[in-house]
Write a protein that holds these residues in place. Structure first.
Motif, PDB file in Angstrom:
ATOM      1  N   ASP A   1     -36.449  50.828  37.166  1.00 43.15           N
ATOM      2  CA  ASP A   1     -35.449  50.274  36.137  1.00 43.15           C
ATOM      3  C   ASP A   1     -36.830  50.318  34.750  1.00 43.15           C
ATOM      4  OD1 ASP A   1     -36.004  48.127  36.497  1.00 43.15           O
ATOM      5  OD2 ASP A   1     -34.034  47.541  37.152  1.00 43.15           O
ATOM      6  N   ARG A   2     -36.029  50.143  33.750  1.00 43.79           N
ATOM      7  CA  ARG A   2     -37.239  50.124  32.868  1.00 43.79           C
ATOM      8  C   ARG A   2     -37.737  48.350  33.611  1.00 43.79           C
ATOM      9  NH1 ARG A   2     -34.850  51.454  26.856  1.00 43.79           N
ATOM     10  NH2 ARG A   2     -36.256  52.702  26.904  1.00 43.79           N
TER      11      ARG A   2
ATOM     12  N   ASP B   1     -47.130  55.548  35.136  1.00 41.24           N
ATOM     13  CA  ASP B   1     -46.364  56.567  33.931  1.00 41.24           C
ATOM     14  C   ASP B   1     -46.498  57.376  35.680  1.00 41.24           C
ATOM     15  OD1 ASP B   1     -48.919  55.946  32.361  1.00 41.24           O
ATOM     16  OD2 ASP B   1     -50.335  56.812  33.384  1.00 41.24           O
ATOM     17  N   GLU B   2     -46.705  57.352  36.643  1.00 45.00           N
ATOM     18  CA  GLU B   2     -45.415  58.537  37.547  1.00 45.00           C
ATOM     19  C   GLU B   2     -44.110  57.306  37.656  1.00 45.00           C
ATOM     20  OE1 GLU B   2     -46.479  60.136  39.765  1.00 45.00           O
ATOM     21  OE2 GLU B   2     -48.184  60.408  38.531  1.00 45.00           O
ATOM     22  N   LEU B   3     -43.952  55.962  37.381  1.00 37.31           N
ATOM     23  CA  LEU B   3     -42.815  55.303  37.773  1.00 37.31           C
ATOM     24  C   LEU B   3     -41.793  55.292  36.593  1.00 37.31           C
ATOM     25  CD1 LEU B   3     -43.378  51.897  39.728  1.00 37.31           C
ATOM     26  CD2 LEU B   3     -43.032  54.225  40.734  1.00 37.31           C
ATOM     27  N   LYS B   4     -42.872  55.880  35.793  1.00 40.24           N
ATOM     28  CA  LYS B   4     -42.149  56.219  33.804  1.00 40.24           C
ATOM     29  C   LYS B   4     -40.914  57.439  33.913  1.00 40.24           C
ATOM     30  CE  LYS B   4     -44.547  55.058  30.471  1.00 40.24           C
ATOM     31  NZ  LYS B   4     -45.511  55.127  29.820  1.00 40.24           N
ATOM     32  N   THR B   5     -42.192  58.539  34.240  1.00 39.78           N
ATOM     33  CA  THR B   5     -41.440  60.005  35.557  1.00 39.78           C
ATOM     34  C   THR B   5     -40.760  59.901  35.960  1.00 39.78           C
ATOM     35  OG1 THR B   5     -43.841  60.914  34.533  1.00 39.78           O
ATOM     36  CG2 THR B   5     -41.932  62.366  35.864  1.00 39.78           C
ATOM     37  N   ALA B   6     -40.767  59.524  37.151  1.00 37.37           N
ATOM     38  CA  ALA B   6     -39.557  59.648  37.584  1.00 37.37           C
ATOM     39  C   ALA B   6     -38.156  58.315  37.594  1.00 37.37           C
ATOM     40  CB  ALA B   6     -39.935  58.334  39.157  1.00 37.37           C
ATOM     41  N   LEU B   7     -38.586  57.307  36.471  1.00 39.53           N
ATOM     42  CA  LEU B   7     -37.252  57.261  36.501  1.00 39.53           C
ATOM     43  C   LEU B   7     -36.250  57.978  35.162  1.00 39.53           C
ATOM     44  CD1 LEU B   7     -35.381  54.845  35.127  1.00 39.53           C
ATOM     45  CD2 LEU B   7     -36.884  54.333  34.157  1.00 39.53           C
ATOM     46  N   SER B   8     -37.244  59.114  33.842  1.00 40.67           N
ATOM     47  CA  SER B   8     -36.564  59.548  33.250  1.00 40.67           C
ATOM     48  C   SER B   8     -35.897  60.855  33.857  1.00 40.67           C
ATOM     49  CB  SER B   8     -37.316  60.382  32.475  1.00 40.67           C
ATOM     50  OG  SER B   8     -38.558  60.604  32.914  1.00 40.67           O
ATOM     51  N   TYR B   9     -36.754  61.456  35.119  1.00 43.44           N
ATOM     52  CA  TYR B   9     -35.981  62.707  35.769  1.00 43.44           C
ATOM     53  C   TYR B   9     -35.159  61.902  37.246  1.00 43.44           C
ATOM     54  CZ  TYR B   9     -39.332  65.490  34.409  1.00 43.44           C
ATOM     55  OH  TYR B   9     -39.657  66.640  33.086  1.00 43.44           O
ATOM     56  N   GLY B  10     -34.789  60.667  36.914  1.00 40.36           N
ATOM     57  CA  GLY B  10     -33.685  60.246  37.782  1.00 40.36           C
ATOM     58  C   GLY B  10     -33.797  60.707  39.411  1.00 40.36           C
ATOM     59  N   ASP B  11     -34.958  60.286  39.910  1.00 39.67           N
ATOM     60  CA  ASP B  11     -35.600  60.900  41.282  1.00 39.67           C
ATOM     61  C   ASP B  11     -35.470  60.057  42.410  1.00 39.67           C
ATOM     62  OD1 ASP B  11     -36.826  62.970  39.886  1.00 39.67           O
ATOM     63  OD2 ASP B  11     -39.058  62.163  40.060  1.00 39.67           O
ATOM     64  N   GLY B  12     -34.839  58.350  42.265  1.00 38.25           N
ATOM     65  CA  GLY B  12     -34.663  57.447  43.126  1.00 38.25           C
ATOM     66  C   GLY B  12     -34.396  56.427  42.773  1.00 38.25           C
ATOM     67  N   ASP B  13     -33.422  55.572  43.305  1.00 38.96           N
ATOM     68  CA  ASP B  13     -32.660  54.030  42.416  1.00 38.96           C
ATOM     69  C   ASP B  13     -33.578  52.823  42.845  1.00 38.96           C
ATOM     70  OD1 ASP B  13     -30.053  55.684  42.451  1.00 38.96           O
ATOM     71  OD2 ASP B  13     -30.439  55.963  44.682  1.00 38.96           O
ATOM     72  N   ARG B  14     -34.696  53.140  44.240  1.00 44.41           N
ATOM     73  CA  ARG B  14     -34.976  51.699  44.402  1.00 44.41           C
ATOM     74  C   ARG B  14     -36.826  52.361  44.008  1.00 44.41           C
ATOM     75  NH1 ARG B  14     -32.401  48.378  48.567  1.00 44.41           N
ATOM     76  NH2 ARG B  14     -32.189  47.056  47.342  1.00 44.41           N
ATOM     77  N   VAL B  15     -37.387  51.726  44.406  1.00 44.63           N
ATOM     78  CA  VAL B  15     -39.450  51.839  44.577  1.00 44.63           C
ATOM     79  C   VAL B  15     -39.921  50.360  44.992  1.00 44.63           C
ATOM     80  CG1 VAL B  15     -39.418  51.351  41.930  1.00 44.63           C
ATOM     81  CG2 VAL B  15     -41.270  52.586  42.660  1.00 44.63           C
TER      82      VAL B  15
END
Length: 81
Positions: free
Chosen positions: A11-12, A44-58
């Motif tokens: 999340d953010r 940067d990578e997590l910002k992109t993953a969040l915006s594309y909904g690539d996962g629920d957890r990290v």
């Protein structure tokens, strides 16, 4: 072998806490199953993953260089196969 770190919700807040440094990360579903492994500048990578909904957890681990992050991600992917 998964990263030996606890999962956190993607999340953010997680993006804001991610270091602005190279590293390896895993994206997982709500059950904690690894869906993908990536590398790069973590924030940067997590910002992109969040915006594309690539996962629920990290979860992630930092490295000193992008090259080392790439190597670790590749090794990690091979172990999961």
């Amino acid at each position: 072998m998964p990263l030996q770190k606890p999962w956190t919700d993607l999340d953010r807040d997680a993006v804001a806490k991610a270091p602005d440094r190279p590293g390896v990360y895993e994206l997982g579903d709500a059950d904690g199953t690894v869906r993908s492994i990536g590398h790069g500048v973590l924030r940067d990578e997590l910002k992109t993953a969040l915006s594309y909904g690539d996962g629920d957890r990290v979860r992630w681990t930092e490295t000193h260089t992008l090259e080392r992050a790439r190597e670790l991600a590749e090794e990690h992917r091979e172990r999961l196969e």
